[in-house]
Structure formats: C-alpha cells, structure tokens
Write a protein that holds these residues in place. Structure first.
Motif, PDB file in Angstrom:
ATOM      1  N   ILE A  67      51.334  32.596  35.401  1.00 37.19           N
ATOM      2  CA  ILE A  67      52.187  32.338  34.229  1.00 37.19           C
ATOM      3  C   ILE A  67      52.617  33.650  33.571  1.00 37.19           C
ATOM      4  CG2 ILE A  67      52.287  31.166  31.983  1.00 37.19           C
ATOM      5  CD1 ILE A  67      50.074  29.242  33.095  1.00 37.19           C
ATOM      6  N   VAL A 125      49.233  23.819  35.612  1.00 37.96           N
ATOM      7  CA  VAL A 125      50.200  24.650  36.321  1.00 37.96           C
ATOM      8  C   VAL A 125      49.714  25.055  37.714  1.00 37.96           C
ATOM      9  CG1 VAL A 125      51.721  26.632  36.023  1.00 37.96           C
ATOM     10  CG2 VAL A 125      50.629  25.622  34.019  1.00 37.96           C
ATOM     11  N   ARG A 167      44.876  44.368  35.054  1.00 37.89           N
ATOM     12  CA  ARG A 167      43.615  45.129  35.030  1.00 37.89           C
ATOM     13  C   ARG A 167      43.471  45.975  36.285  1.00 37.89           C
ATOM     14  NH1 ARG A 167      38.890  40.547  35.389  1.00 37.89           N
ATOM     15  NH2 ARG A 167      40.035  39.084  36.698  1.00 37.89           N
ATOM     16  N   TYR A 192      35.439  26.664  29.126  1.00 37.66           N
ATOM     17  CA  TYR A 192      36.863  26.979  28.968  1.00 37.66           C
ATOM     18  C   TYR A 192      37.408  26.333  27.681  1.00 37.66           C
ATOM     19  CZ  TYR A 192      41.814  27.285  30.359  1.00 37.66           C
ATOM     20  OH  TYR A 192      43.165  27.544  30.419  1.00 37.66           O
ATOM     21  N   LYS A 232      39.062  28.249  24.439  1.00 39.22           N
ATOM     22  CA  LYS A 232      40.441  28.040  23.979  1.00 39.22           C
ATOM     23  C   LYS A 232      40.464  27.432  22.569  1.00 39.22           C
ATOM     24  CE  LYS A 232      42.769  29.549  27.621  1.00 39.22           C
ATOM     25  NZ  LYS A 232      43.578  30.778  27.608  1.00 39.22           N
ATOM     26  N   GLY A 238      50.605  23.502  30.024  1.00 35.61           N
ATOM     27  CA  GLY A 238      50.524  22.331  30.905  1.00 35.61           C
ATOM     28  C   GLY A 238      49.564  22.627  32.047  1.00 35.61           C
ATOM     29  N   ASN A 287      50.250  40.286  36.301  1.00 36.64           N
ATOM     30  CA  ASN A 287      50.427  40.559  37.730  1.00 36.64           C
ATOM     31  C   ASN A 287      50.614  39.295  38.563  1.00 36.64           C
ATOM     32  OD1 ASN A 287      47.493  40.780  36.802  1.00 36.64           O
ATOM     33  ND2 ASN A 287      47.238  40.176  38.934  1.00 36.64           N
ATOM     34  N   ARG A 288      50.313  38.126  37.974  1.00 32.28           N
ATOM     35  CA  ARG A 288      50.503  36.890  38.750  1.00 32.28           C
ATOM     36  C   ARG A 288      50.613  35.692  37.792  1.00 32.28           C
ATOM     37  NH1 ARG A 288      44.250  36.296  40.834  1.00 32.28           N
ATOM     38  NH2 ARG A 288      43.605  34.915  39.172  1.00 32.28           N
ATOM     39  N   ASN A 329      48.228  36.472  27.542  1.00 27.33           N
ATOM     40  CA  ASN A 329      48.190  35.470  28.613  1.00 27.33           C
ATOM     41  C   ASN A 329      46.921  35.566  29.464  1.00 27.33           C
ATOM     42  OD1 ASN A 329      49.458  33.815  30.995  1.00 27.33           O
ATOM     43  ND2 ASN A 329      48.923  35.809  31.861  1.00 27.33           N
ATOM     44  N   THR A 370      48.916  27.456  39.780  1.00 26.87           N
ATOM     45  CA  THR A 370      48.590  28.887  39.864  1.00 26.87           C
ATOM     46  C   THR A 370      47.214  29.006  40.517  1.00 26.87           C
ATOM     47  OG1 THR A 370      47.434  28.900  37.750  1.00 26.87           O
ATOM     48  CG2 THR A 370      49.798  29.435  37.680  1.00 26.87           C
ATOM     49  N   SER A 426      47.225  29.295  25.400  1.00 28.89           N
ATOM     50  CA  SER A 426      45.969  28.579  25.185  1.00 28.89           C
ATOM     51  C   SER A 426      45.961  27.285  26.006  1.00 28.89           C
ATOM     52  CB  SER A 426      45.789  28.318  23.688  1.00 28.89           C
ATOM     53  OG  SER A 426      44.495  27.844  23.461  1.00 28.89           O
ATOM     54  N   ASP A 470      42.690  46.199  30.867  1.00 24.50           N
ATOM     55  CA  ASP A 470      41.629  45.198  30.990  1.00 24.50           C
ATOM     56  C   ASP A 470      41.262  44.808  29.565  1.00 24.50           C
ATOM     57  OD1 ASP A 470      39.211  43.827  31.154  1.00 24.50           O
ATOM     58  OD2 ASP A 470      38.495  44.988  32.869  1.00 24.50           O
ATOM     59  N   ILE A 471      41.485  43.557  29.213  1.00 26.96           N
ATOM     60  CA  ILE A 471      41.314  43.150  27.812  1.00 26.96           C
ATOM     61  C   ILE A 471      39.849  43.097  27.384  1.00 26.96           C
ATOM     62  CG2 ILE A 471      43.529  41.937  27.735  1.00 26.96           C
ATOM     63  CD1 ILE A 471      41.871  39.278  27.833  1.00 26.96           C
TER      64      ILE A 471
HETATM   65  P1  NDP Z   1      45.889  33.140  36.946  1.00 26.53           P
HETATM   66  O1  NDP Z   1      44.474  33.069  37.353  1.00 26.53           O
HETATM   67  O2  NDP Z   1      46.963  33.015  37.968  1.00 26.53           O
HETATM   68  O3  NDP Z   1      46.160  34.495  36.142  1.00 26.53           O
HETATM   69  C1  NDP Z   1      45.269  34.967  35.191  1.00 26.53           C
HETATM   70  C2  NDP Z   1      45.634  36.390  34.870  1.00 26.53           C
HETATM   71  O4  NDP Z   1      44.707  36.883  33.881  1.00 26.53           O
HETATM   72  C3  NDP Z   1      45.529  37.323  36.089  1.00 26.53           C
HETATM   73  O5  NDP Z   1      46.558  38.258  36.038  1.00 26.53           O
HETATM   74  C4  NDP Z   1      44.181  37.993  35.858  1.00 26.53           C
HETATM   75  O6  NDP Z   1      44.058  39.262  36.465  1.00 26.53           O
HETATM   76  C5  NDP Z   1      44.239  38.132  34.341  1.00 26.53           C
HETATM   77  N1  NDP Z   1      42.950  38.506  33.767  1.00 26.53           N
HETATM   78  C6  NDP Z   1      41.765  37.874  33.848  1.00 26.53           C
HETATM   79  N2  NDP Z   1      40.815  38.588  33.214  1.00 26.53           N
HETATM   80  C7  NDP Z   1      41.417  39.698  32.708  1.00 26.53           C
HETATM   81  C8  NDP Z   1      40.985  40.812  31.968  1.00 26.53           C
HETATM   82  N3  NDP Z   1      39.714  40.978  31.605  1.00 26.53           N
HETATM   83  N4  NDP Z   1      41.883  41.749  31.597  1.00 26.53           N
HETATM   84  C9  NDP Z   1      43.178  41.624  31.956  1.00 26.53           C
HETATM   85  N5  NDP Z   1      43.654  40.606  32.700  1.00 26.53           N
HETATM   86  C10 NDP Z   1      42.777  39.660  33.063  1.00 26.53           C
HETATM   87  O7  NDP Z   1      46.025  32.015  35.840  1.00 26.53           O
HETATM   88  P2  NDP Z   1      47.285  31.346  35.085  1.00 26.53           P
HETATM   89  O8  NDP Z   1      48.512  32.123  35.282  1.00 26.53           O
HETATM   90  O9  NDP Z   1      47.254  29.906  35.416  1.00 26.53           O
HETATM   91  O10 NDP Z   1      46.776  31.473  33.573  1.00 26.53           O
HETATM   92  C11 NDP Z   1      47.411  32.248  32.585  1.00 26.53           C
HETATM   93  C12 NDP Z   1      46.980  31.737  31.225  1.00 26.53           C
HETATM   94  O11 NDP Z   1      47.370  30.382  31.075  1.00 26.53           O
HETATM   95  C13 NDP Z   1      45.469  31.782  31.000  1.00 26.53           C
HETATM   96  O12 NDP Z   1      45.195  32.195  29.676  1.00 26.53           O
HETATM   97  C14 NDP Z   1      45.070  30.334  31.186  1.00 26.53           C
HETATM   98  O13 NDP Z   1      43.878  30.016  30.504  1.00 26.53           O
HETATM   99  C15 NDP Z   1      46.274  29.628  30.610  1.00 26.53           C
HETATM  100  N6  NDP Z   1      46.391  28.246  31.037  1.00 26.53           N
HETATM  101  C16 NDP Z   1      46.601  27.961  32.369  1.00 26.53           C
HETATM  102  C17 NDP Z   1      46.694  26.631  32.767  1.00 26.53           C
HETATM  103  C18 NDP Z   1      46.944  26.267  34.197  1.00 26.53           C
HETATM  104  O14 NDP Z   1      47.028  25.039  34.487  1.00 26.53           O
HETATM  105  N7  NDP Z   1      47.085  27.196  35.118  1.00 26.53           N
HETATM  106  C19 NDP Z   1      46.564  25.518  31.813  1.00 26.53           C
HETATM  107  C20 NDP Z   1      46.376  25.940  30.436  1.00 26.53           C
HETATM  108  C21 NDP Z   1      46.288  27.248  30.094  1.00 26.53           C
HETATM  109  P3  NDP Z   1      43.497  39.443  37.977  1.00 26.53           P
HETATM  110  O15 NDP Z   1      44.657  39.129  38.883  1.00 26.53           O
HETATM  111  O16 NDP Z   1      43.076  40.871  37.994  1.00 26.53           O
HETATM  112  O17 NDP Z   1      42.376  38.475  38.139  1.00 26.53           O
END
Ligand code: NDP
Length: 314
Positions: free
Chosen positions: A49, A270, A69, A233, A237, A268, A46-47, A121, A272, A172, A94-95
């Motif tokens: 990456i 990112v 979720r 974290y 990972k 990287g 939904n948002r 993701n 977000t 990861s 919801d995972i």
């Molecule tokens: P965001 O916080 O923008 O997005 C995280 C997403 O995961 C949201 O959609 C969130 O849903 C969802 N989520 C969290 N818990 C659950 C759950 N129990 N069930 C289903 N969905 C869930 O983070 P990013 O886009 O930055 O991160 C995406 C991935 O990239 C993650 O795995 C993160 O660890 C990884 N990552 C990110 C980095 C960064 O710099 N941003 C660096 C390295 C890795 P909701 O909107 O409902 O909260």
C-alpha cells in the motif's frame, strides 16, 4: 449467504465502484493547493500500500520521498516508480530505530527544509486467516503503535507552515475500532476512557498496550477481554487510532498557517504480502483514501477515522 451479509456486500461493491469513478476525476486548479515543491514522505513505501500511495501522490505532481528500512530495496522500488516519469527521492528509514529517524530528519532539514505530508504506512502483522498467535506481539505493538508515534513526534518539528495546512495520515485498520460491534475491548470503562477526549491521554494508551503485552508475557492475555481477531494487531491499531485523536486535539490550537491535520484510515482487506495476497482489493484502491486525505482541500478535517473516503466511528 444471509440477506444482511448479501446487502452489505452489495453496498461495499457499489462504494468501490464509486471510488473507482471518483479516482478518475482530476483535481481542479482551485482544489490543488500543492505543487512540485510540496513534499510528501511515505513510510514502508518499498512495497504494498505504501508503494501505491507514493506512486499516486507523485502522479498528482508532488515530490515524494519513498522511505524503506532496507535502502537497496527502497532504491529498487524508486527505480520502478521513476519509470512513470514522476518526482521521487528515497531514504533509509526504520521507524523503530531512533538513529535512523534522526538521520532522516537531519537529511530532510538539509535537503528540503521540511515536509508537507507524512503518511505513516509502515506496519506488520504476523497472523493470517483464522490464526491468532501473539508470538510477535511486542514487534507488532512496537512497530504499528510506537513506531508510528516515533515518526509523528520526530516529524512535527519539520512540518512546513502553510496556508493549506500540513497533513499526517496514519494507515490503520477497522480491527482497531474501539466501539465497533465486534472485536472490541470488553472493558466498557476502559473503552469509555479511551473514547472520551477529556480522559484520553498518551499515558492511558501506553498503559493499555503495556498491560496487554504484560498479559502476553504472563500467558493470561486470552482471558484479558482483548479484541478476539488478530489480537496483537488489533490492540496496536486501536492505539494508533486513539493516538490520532489525541494528537489532533493537541494540535488543534495551532494558529492558521501553522495547522497540521492528522487522520487515520482503514485501507480494507488488501492483496499484499501482509495478507499473503489473500485480500479482496488491490493496493491501488487501498491507497485511495490515504491519498485523498493527504490532498484534501478546503476542508479542515482532523482527528477522524475513514474507510473508502467516508468517516467511520472510532
Ligand atoms: P506490507 O507487508 O506489504 O508492507 C509493509 C511495509 O511496512 C513494508 O514496506 C515493510 O518493510 C514496512 N515496515 C515494517 N516494519 C518497518 C519498520 N520498522 N520500519 C520501516 N518500515 C517497516 O503490508 P501492507 O502494504 O498491506 O500494509 C501497509 C499498511 O496498511 C500497514 O500499516 C498495515 O497494517 C495496513 N493495513 C493493511 C491491510 C491489508 O489488508 N493489507 C488492512 C488494514 C491495514 P519491509 O519490506 O522491509 O518489511
């Protein structure tokens, strides 16, 4: 900035420019093993990456199932994507909720028969900057490691047989590197056990994360020799990375036509919500390696860890 740091920065910027260029090269007909019948599922789409991975996969002509979720947020995200004219579907997921996962698997079976690509993701991190609180350690380990594991276990049964192989991509982080120069587990014996495929097991990974969580509860984790940056974290990972290699090993004996490749990657740092939009790259660029791994053709790559389309050591 020191000379070495400067050189690393230059190398990275050069690589990011290369990636921008690579992203403009369309896949040839020979490389396209997929069609609109190819189904990709992205968790937490939904948002951030996940949203971008969903957008890019659909842009390549696959049918993408965006999961969220919170279903209303998911529907809103899908509407935004559909404006691009590509093929999306949406479902609640919801995972961490076994009932939500089972309902999703049933829906997949009924509506699509199965899937070809799973991008794990969804993830959480509650620290920013130099913070290193473990207040939400259980939530972090549960979501990032156990949630990802839940999804892999549930979805393998609905991954469609195909000549090109089904694919699992785990988003990861380099922070979870076992053998990086910095931020690693101090205990060399444990590192070796988690590195060596002969000694690596699900039980060992679970025991490692449980031991960390127990120390968090006992307030002894700071002297436990865990990674020093975003400790909860990084541990979560690290477990995802180790589990990726383990599953790759377990799946490698599948016959041709029923293969499933599983890899993980670091997107990287990112811009977000997770980083408070403080990262140095956009979600578009961060999604690239995940999309590339999902679509790899003519290459039987499995059990590996990537960053910027290059393999790095675990
Ligand atoms: P965001 O916080 O923008 O997005 C995280 C997403 O995961 C949201 O959609 C969130 O849903 C969802 N989520 C969290 N818990 C659950 C759950 N129990 N069930 C289903 N969905 C869930 O983070 P990013 O886009 O930055 O991160 C995406 C991935 O990239 C993650 O795995 C993160 O660890 C990884 N990552 C990110 C980095 C960064 O710099 N941003 C660096 C390295 C890795 P909701 O909107 O409902 O909260």
């Amino acid at each position: 900035m020191s000379g070495k740091k400067e050189r690393n920065k230059e190398r990275r910027e050069k690589r990011l420019q290369e990636i921008s260029l690579l992203r403009t090269i369309p896949y040839s007909d020979h490389q396209r093993w997929w069609s609109q019948e190819t189904v990709a599922v992205v968790t937490g789409a939904n948002r951030g990456i996940g949203f971008e991975i969903a957008r890019q996969l659909a842009g390549h002509g696959l049918t993408v199932i965006l999961t969220s979720r919170n279903i209303s947020v998911g529907i809103e995200a899908t509407k935004a994507l559909q404006e691009g004219g590509f093929s999306y579907d949406v479902h609640q997921l919801d995972i961490l909720d076994v009932e939500s996962i089972s309902a999703f698997v049933e829906w997949i079976k009924q509506k699509y028969g199965g899937i070809d690509i799973l991008v794990n993701n969804a993830g959480v991190n509650y620290n920013l900057g130099f913070d290193n609180s473990v207040e939400f350690a259980r939530q972090v380990v549960d979501t990032n490691y156990f949630g990802t594991k839940n999804m892999i276990k549930a979805m393998i049964s609905v991954m469609k047989p195909s000549a090109a192989a089904a694919r699992i991509v785990n988003v990861s982080s380099r922070l979870g590197r076992l053998n990086g120069r910095r931020n690693r587990i101090q205990d060399a014996t444990l590192r070796e056990k988690l590195t060596n495929l002969e000694t690596l097991s699900e039980e060992l990974i679970d025991r490692t994360v449980s031991s960390f969580l127990q120390q968090v509860e006992d307030e002894t984790w700071q002297s436990g020799g865990w990674p020093q940056t975003f400790t909860d974290y990084s541990v979560s990972k690290l477990a995802v990375n180790a589990y990726t290699r383990l599953v790759a090993k377990e799946l490698c004996d599948r016959p041709q036509g029923e293969k499933i490749y599983i890899n993980c990657y670091c997107p990287g740092w990112v811009k977000t919500a997770m980083t408070g939009w403080a990262g140095n790259i956009s979600p578009e660029v961060a999604a690239d390696t995940g999309v590339w791994l999902s679509l790899l053709s003519d290459q039987a790559i499995t059990g590996k860890f990537f960053a910027e389309r290059r393999e790095i050591n675990f």
